[in-house]
Scaffold this active site. Sequence first.
Site, PDB file in Angstrom:
ATOM      1  CE  LYS A   1      -8.330  16.593   4.446  1.00  0.00           C
ATOM      2  NZ  LYS A   1      -9.323  17.256   3.589  1.00  0.00           N
TER       3      LYS A   1
ATOM      4  CD  GLU B   1     -20.345  29.206   2.455  1.00  0.00           C
ATOM      5  OE1 GLU B   1     -20.093  28.023   2.704  1.00  0.00           O
ATOM      6  OE2 GLU B   1     -20.023  30.161   3.223  1.00  0.00           O
TER       7      GLU B   1
ATOM      8  NE  ARG C   1     -22.429  28.766   6.588  1.00  0.00           N
ATOM      9  CZ  ARG C   1     -21.261  28.525   7.144  1.00  0.00           C
ATOM     10  NH1 ARG C   1     -20.144  28.812   6.479  1.00  0.00           N
ATOM     11  NH2 ARG C   1     -21.164  28.017   8.353  1.00  0.00           N
TER      12      ARG C   1
END
Length: 637
Positions: free
Chosen positions: A282, A366, A394
Amino acid sequence: MTSKFPLLDRIQLPADLRQLSPGKLVPLAAEVRQFMIEALDQCGGHFAANLGTVELAIALHYLYNTPEDDIIWDVGHQAYPHKILTGRKNQLHTIRQSGGLTPFQCRTESEYDAFGGGHSSTSISAALGMAIAAQLKNETRRSIAVIGDGGMTSGMAFEALNHAGALKADVLVILNDNDMSISHNVGALNNYFARIWSGKIYTTFRKGSKRVLKKMPPMWGELMRRTEEHLKGMVAPGTLFEELGFNYIGPIDGHDLPLLLTMLGNIKKLSGPQFLHIITKKGKGYAPAEADPIKYHAVAPGFYSKPDVVKSKTTTYSNIFGDWLCEMAAQDQNIVAITPAMGEGSDLLKFSQEFPERYFDVAIAEQHSVTLAAGMACQGLKPVVAIYSTFLQRAYDQMIHDVAIQKLPVLFAIDRGGLVGGDGVTHNGAFDLSYMRSIPNLMIMAPADENELRNMLYTGYLFNGPAAVRYPRGKVRGVAISNTMQQLPIGKAELVRQGKRVAMLSFGAMLTSTLEVAAQIDATVVNMRFVKPLDIEMIKQLSASHELLVTLEENVILGGVGSGVGEVLAAENISIPLLNLGLPDQFIEHGEPSKLLADLGLDAAGIKQSILNKLNSLRHSSGSRDPEKDGSLLSQG
């Protein structure tokens, strides 16, 4: 004049990219990176993850016949290099802005965006669906799912892997492992074995060995199968994916373009489900982002050209929540915090440092986060689930079945309620009041300011059952915060301003605009505070003393809290005109929230005009009982 980006300037679409010789691709990657840095310096946007996918995007579009072949990026915020290579580089500086590029993939924006989505872990399911469609239609299209930046932590991804492996579908899954997934084990040995596993010799051997094993006694066949798995498991973490039916290849260096081209070229020749594991960095190519990828997950304009400019820090509702949680956790050791990979966004960093044993980041899961909280609540803990409005969608089933039915004391701290800005349709918290209002046993509150947020969180903490506090993204109103917290009387609204004829019932962050309009038309204002239960007595009193009720919410009107007020009026047989103001029955695109609200008629000017239009309509439809009063109020429009 010499071009700053000589290779990139030659590329409008992937067909142009494929005209380059392989030796030009490495310098092209450098140009794409620098172009992206400079473009995002103008507008801001997702940053670190995109720097890590430059080589992969180039390799995929170089080798695959896009847009006929489908590439799905997941999480979608790592697809900026893909956008640059697919005809949108000159619009990149508009990303996340009103009328500009969407922050994620969007099927209506480009034919190269095979599947839309801003939430994670959907790519493998979608790619599998496309692969099945290609098979049924006798087409040769390829389906590639690029999943990473935490997307592999969701159960949905593994459900799709399990199904794809069972079907033996021709689908390629690429795990972009950027320090938020599985392994950091990259080196020459892994690259060597990866070449073998993706090449013809190993593939032939593997198929041949399976034919041999079928003819051997079961015991010997099982021994040899396990031996093969263990040999591969010694140098790669692929056994799990092999068990799911995939041919696992990797891990390899995702920034080594020649290696990527070799791997993907070999994989194109293989049939069945393939799994390529790449390691990327990243922030690759921008030192500050490499050193702190979390800080540079998303950047603001000027981060590159004006890095030394000190930007004033504004206090947000998330900050208020984070401070409240730490304050309460110091008083009650039973408080635990749960978040589905939104520790920074929900401002739980301080809590995680001060109470590490009571902080649970469950990754992008979730559903699990809510049922985990339910299990904790069963054993006497006081779980607080910090979650974004759209992410909670979700876990709707878990809210109902695992929390509400059992009346468990789980507190939902719901961030990003209402319009959120640049992230657009997939992240606007437009539906939460509607989808939560129908759940029995659930208390729902919406604060109008930061002090009320603290009091509501405290009220929810003390409530013996499930409670939700829904608050917006962004800076607070700037009201004074009391040193002591108050437990609010359940279901009781607050009369803020006494006026005449029109009563405005404000829910949550709409109070500021409501008060501005009320001062102009001399209306009554009530801060309703509670979405559920509603203050029925207040609604009855206002109906008896006013000629028009107006509800205001930053939530869809359909099924929203305004509908709830209408249900109260119907149940009480009260006949009074009702005007519901809120978000329309459409998905709201990305852009500056204040501008979006103005466009939707939900700023002060729009609210006032809607009320005056309603009064005018009532006057014309039924005849004015007091023309002088009607005229004086309407004249203010």
